[in-house]
Motif scaffolding. Sequence first.
Motif, short mmCIF file in Angstrom:
data_model
loop_
_atom_site.label_atom_id
_atom_site.label_comp_id
_atom_site.label_asym_id
_atom_site.label_seq_id
_atom_site.Cartn_x
_atom_site.Cartn_y
_atom_site.Cartn_z
N THR A 103 -22.09 -83.22 23.81
CA THR A 103 -21.95 -84.62 23.38
C THR A 103 -20.48 -85.03 23.43
O THR A 103 -20.13 -86.09 23.94
CB THR A 103 -22.51 -84.80 21.96
N ARG A 152 -19.11 -87.57 14.81
CA ARG A 152 -20.19 -86.61 14.51
C ARG A 152 -19.83 -85.96 13.18
O ARG A 152 -18.69 -85.53 12.98
CB ARG A 152 -20.30 -85.56 15.61
N HIS A 180 -29.25 -89.47 16.10
CA HIS A 180 -28.37 -89.13 17.22
C HIS A 180 -28.72 -90.13 18.33
O HIS A 180 -29.37 -89.78 19.31
CB HIS A 180 -28.65 -87.67 17.64
N ARG A 213 -32.09 -84.47 14.12
CA ARG A 213 -31.72 -85.88 14.26
C ARG A 213 -32.15 -86.41 15.63
O ARG A 213 -32.41 -87.59 15.80
CB ARG A 213 -30.21 -86.04 14.07
N ARG A 267 -34.44 -77.40 19.52
CA ARG A 267 -33.84 -76.12 19.15
C ARG A 267 -34.21 -75.73 17.72
O ARG A 267 -34.27 -76.60 16.84
CB ARG A 267 -32.32 -76.23 19.26
N PRO A 308 -32.60 -81.10 24.43
CA PRO A 308 -31.27 -81.71 24.28
C PRO A 308 -30.12 -80.71 24.40
O PRO A 308 -28.96 -81.10 24.56
CB PRO A 308 -31.32 -82.29 22.85
N GLY A 309 -30.45 -79.40 24.32
CA GLY A 309 -29.42 -78.37 24.32
C GLY A 309 -28.70 -78.35 22.98
O GLY A 309 -28.73 -79.33 22.26
C1 NCD Z 1 -28.35 -81.76 19.43
C2 NCD Z 1 -27.56 -82.08 18.17
O1 NCD Z 1 -26.41 -81.71 18.04
O2 NCD Z 1 -28.16 -82.72 17.34
N1 NCD Z 1 -27.58 -81.36 20.53
C3 NCD Z 1 -26.84 -82.22 21.25
O3 NCD Z 1 -26.37 -83.23 20.78
N2 NCD Z 1 -26.70 -81.92 22.55
C4 NCD Z 1 -29.47 -80.86 19.18
C5 NCD Z 1 -29.20 -79.49 18.63
O4 NCD Z 1 -28.12 -79.18 18.17
O5 NCD Z 1 -30.15 -78.70 18.65
#
Ligand code: NCD
Length: 357
Positions: A103, A152, A180, A213, A267, A308-309
């Motif tokens: 992000t 964030r 998010h 989120r 995740r 989303p990773g």
């Molecule tokens: C997500 C997050 O941080 O909420 N990842 C992201 O923004 N790429 C999802 C996650 O952390 O599993």
Amino acid sequence: MDIVEEIGTAPARPRRRPASAARAVPAAAPAAGTARPEAPPGPRTALKDRHLLGIQGLEPEEITLVLDTARVMAEIATRPVRKVPTLRAKTVVNFFMEPSTRTRSSFEIAEKRLSADTLNFSPSTSSVTKGESLLDTARNLEAMSPDMIVIRHKASGAPHFLARHCRSAIINAGDGWHEHPTQALLDAYTIRERKGRLQGLTVAIVGDLMHSRVLRSNLFLLKTMGAKVRLCGPPTLVPAGIASLGAEVHLRIEPALEGADVVMMLRVQRERQKGTSAFPTAREYFNLFGLTRERVRLAKKDAIIMHPGPMNRGVEIDSAVADGPASVILEQVTNGVAVRMAVLYLLAGGSLGELAS
Ligand code: NCD
């Protein structure tokens, strides 16, 4: 300290974009000090609020506006010179108080492609670790007059708090378990590019629903755009009352996947489980909820697989699926830049018509 952890109890919507939003207008937009004219009836040309704090409360036309603008931004990425001067002389602060690779770098690339000046704050470089309160940090950031702050934070509601105390436009890049929004927008963009629409699609979202989120923002967005949402996870990770937000809840993965157009895996967020475990072992979780090739066959033949990773391979998703032909996981990352360019551009007062011409 979490300000808001209850599902559906989002902080109050911020005030609407005031006339002073013209402060952030890019070069080709109306002169500073000019109030933005009321949007004429028809397709939306601007976002209602001067901040992007969440998806909840956005109108379908605003979501469509972001996605259409992102499409033009994606085209910019294919040009030999991938930079446009729209945010020249604007300062964007990236204030990331939680770990982030995707992000944060996605926002940074988006800002650079729009020629903004960027400044990065993370826990290691910030006085927050010296005990400074969020309000003091915000006031100090504000004293440097940034045009936008991308935040964030582990506390749900932190971006809303900044929006109440800062003149800068605030973009939520993930607040606690709450929202998010740019992730949901990039997910929607990816789905729309692949399927041509959002309305009427069946989207199965599987995994750690409790701490996500990403789930909450996606649920608000998909429902607003007329998609059908099925949620699935172990009972210990299904938030109470989630069905009241308009989703079908399944405790077994098979019926959740059956005939789905889109499968979105979440995740397992062990770091948020605070000493307790929501399930006995990762192996058991994978056996019951992991996305395997066999399970993918339950979805539509042309279903796409999203995440989303960062991914826990072998826990929520099998590597063969993550790297398989139906996976659009890396496309999501690519599209994230275009979507964030669109959000930055629109919040700075840019219009889609101007960009396209
Ligand atoms: C997500 C997050 O941080 O909420 N990842 C992201 O923004 N790429 C999802 C996650 O952390 O599993």
